[in-house]
Design an enzyme around this catalytic site. Structure first.
Site, mmCIF file in Angstrom:
data_model
loop_
_atom_site.group_PDB
_atom_site.id
_atom_site.type_symbol
_atom_site.label_atom_id
_atom_site.label_comp_id
_atom_site.label_asym_id
_atom_site.label_seq_id
_atom_site.Cartn_x
_atom_site.Cartn_y
_atom_site.Cartn_z
ATOM 1 N NE ARG A 172 -13.425 -79.908 1.736
ATOM 2 C CZ ARG A 172 -13.889 -81.141 1.789
ATOM 3 N NH1 ARG A 172 -13.450 -82.534 1.617
ATOM 4 N NH2 ARG A 172 -15.122 -81.179 1.704
ATOM 5 N N PRO A 190 4.564 -81.595 -12.860
ATOM 6 C CG PRO A 190 4.552 -80.646 -14.599
ATOM 7 C CD PRO A 190 4.973 -80.269 -13.484
ATOM 8 C CG ASP A 220 -16.134 -84.692 1.206
ATOM 9 O OD1 ASP A 220 -17.461 -84.079 0.958
ATOM 10 O OD2 ASP A 220 -15.474 -84.247 1.778
ATOM 11 C CD GLU A 278 10.519 -75.005 -20.268
ATOM 12 O OE1 GLU A 278 10.735 -76.167 -20.271
ATOM 13 O OE2 GLU A 278 9.482 -74.275 -20.677
HETATM 14 N N1 SAH Z 1 9.008 -78.384 -17.861
HETATM 15 C C1 SAH Z 1 8.338 -78.868 -16.896
HETATM 16 C C2 SAH Z 1 7.065 -78.267 -16.667
HETATM 17 C C3 SAH Z 1 7.344 -76.769 -15.915
HETATM 18 S S1 SAH Z 1 5.650 -75.900 -15.453
HETATM 19 C C4 SAH Z 1 8.137 -80.269 -17.168
HETATM 20 O O1 SAH Z 1 7.768 -80.405 -18.581
HETATM 21 O O2 SAH Z 1 7.834 -81.106 -16.347
HETATM 22 C C5 SAH Z 1 6.277 -74.817 -14.303
HETATM 23 C C6 SAH Z 1 5.936 -75.071 -12.813
HETATM 24 O O3 SAH Z 1 4.655 -75.179 -12.721
HETATM 25 C C7 SAH Z 1 6.439 -76.513 -12.598
HETATM 26 O O4 SAH Z 1 7.733 -76.287 -11.973
HETATM 27 C C8 SAH Z 1 5.469 -76.912 -11.380
HETATM 28 O O5 SAH Z 1 5.933 -76.313 -10.040
HETATM 29 C C9 SAH Z 1 4.296 -76.181 -11.708
HETATM 30 N N2 SAH Z 1 3.270 -76.992 -12.473
HETATM 31 C C10 SAH Z 1 2.856 -77.066 -13.604
HETATM 32 N N3 SAH Z 1 2.011 -78.043 -13.882
HETATM 33 C C11 SAH Z 1 1.917 -78.789 -12.745
HETATM 34 C C12 SAH Z 1 1.042 -80.027 -12.432
HETATM 35 N N4 SAH Z 1 0.225 -80.405 -13.126
HETATM 36 N N5 SAH Z 1 1.101 -80.355 -11.125
HETATM 37 C C13 SAH Z 1 2.107 -79.897 -10.140
HETATM 38 N N6 SAH Z 1 2.890 -78.677 -10.465
HETATM 39 C C14 SAH Z 1 2.767 -78.221 -11.766
#
Ligand code: SAH
Length: 249
Positions: free
Chosen positions: A150, A85, A165, A112
């Protein structure tokens, strides 16, 4: 971590056909297979304390090293992308950029997250699919794969269809209709039945501009607009502000 999650979305429809035709291949790696202890442990407590578990660096580094070793052409640049994220926000433009590489490695985090050294010393890119947090990187990886695949030549039936698109040109697509011409008393716009291709193209372009202006005006700022488009934006904006001030008075 959970390779089984990928089975269903990629065993049907457009993606399956692309795999069967050899246009793309998807290889799943479980980092558990790159552990050396009896219990195949891939996570551990965070240094410094705090909640949750963190994916250990060794199995992630080892799995990517073995993937790299399996890729014959070492000269080609290989993006190693961490789904997180905290990454750059995924977009059609990024999908287009990624579709040009012969190989992509996507790393799915869990719990995490992943030991920071993976980000610092292994990955070449970090991608987020939106400003929200999911439990794992599998769904984000599937989103990225779907959007990229795609775009590969031959994957969609008609080559042109992905060019029209929404977002392909930085704008939203025009509305689509199919038969029947009248459903429940609601008619398809007259112009689409006219057979006049120039008129249809003009109507669609106007719809593209109008929709984008109504729903995502910020996209217009970045888009490559022609003179006619710009005039239309001006007309529509003036009309809208007149409408607003009429309503207020
Ligand atoms: N503690 C981390 C979030 C971990 S979520 C933080 O605050 O940054 C667990 C896993 O889910 C992450 O390592 C990632 O691979 C995936 N993930 C969660 N949300 C995501 C998002 N919006 N985009 C991409 N990967 C995501």
């Amino acid at each position: 971590m959970l390779p089984q999650m990928f089975e269903v979305p990629f065993s049907f429809g457009i993606f399956k056909r692309a795999v069967d035709q050899g246009l793309v291949s998807l290889n799943l790696y479980n980092i558990r297979d790159y552990t050396h202890d009896k219990h195949h442990i891939v996570d551990d407590y965070p240094y410094g304390g705090g909640s949750g578990m963190v994916l250990k660096p060794e199995p992630v580094f080892e799995s990517v090293a073995s993937i790299k070793a399996g890729i014959e052409d070492e000269a080609v640049e290989l993006p190693v992308i961490l789904l997180t994220p905290q990454g750059r926000l995924f977009s059609q433009q990024i999908a287009q950029e990624l579709s040009l590489y012969p190989h992509l490695v996507l790393i799915c985090g869990h719990y995490e997250g992943v030991d920071e050294r993976v980000r610092e010393h292994l990955t070449t890119d970090e991608i987020s699919i939106g400003d929200y947090v999911l439990t794992g990187g599998e769904l984000p990886a599937m989103v990225v794969i779907d959007a990229v695949v795609r775009l590969l030549p031959g994957v969609l039936g008609a080559e042109a269809s992905s060019l029209d698109d929404s977002h392909a040109s930085g704008l939203l697509e025009y509305p689509q209709y199919t038969r029947p011409a009248v459903y429940s008393g609601w008619s398809v716009p007259e112009v689409l039945l006219s057979g006049n291709h120039a008129q249809i193209a003009k109507w669609r372009r106007e719809q593209i501009i109008q929709r984008t202006l109504q729903r995502r005006p910020e996209l217009l700022d970045k888009a490559n607009l022609g003179i006619e488009d710009k005039q239309l934006v001006e007309r529509l904006t003036t009309r809208q502000s007149q409408f607003n001030s009429d309503r207020e008075s």
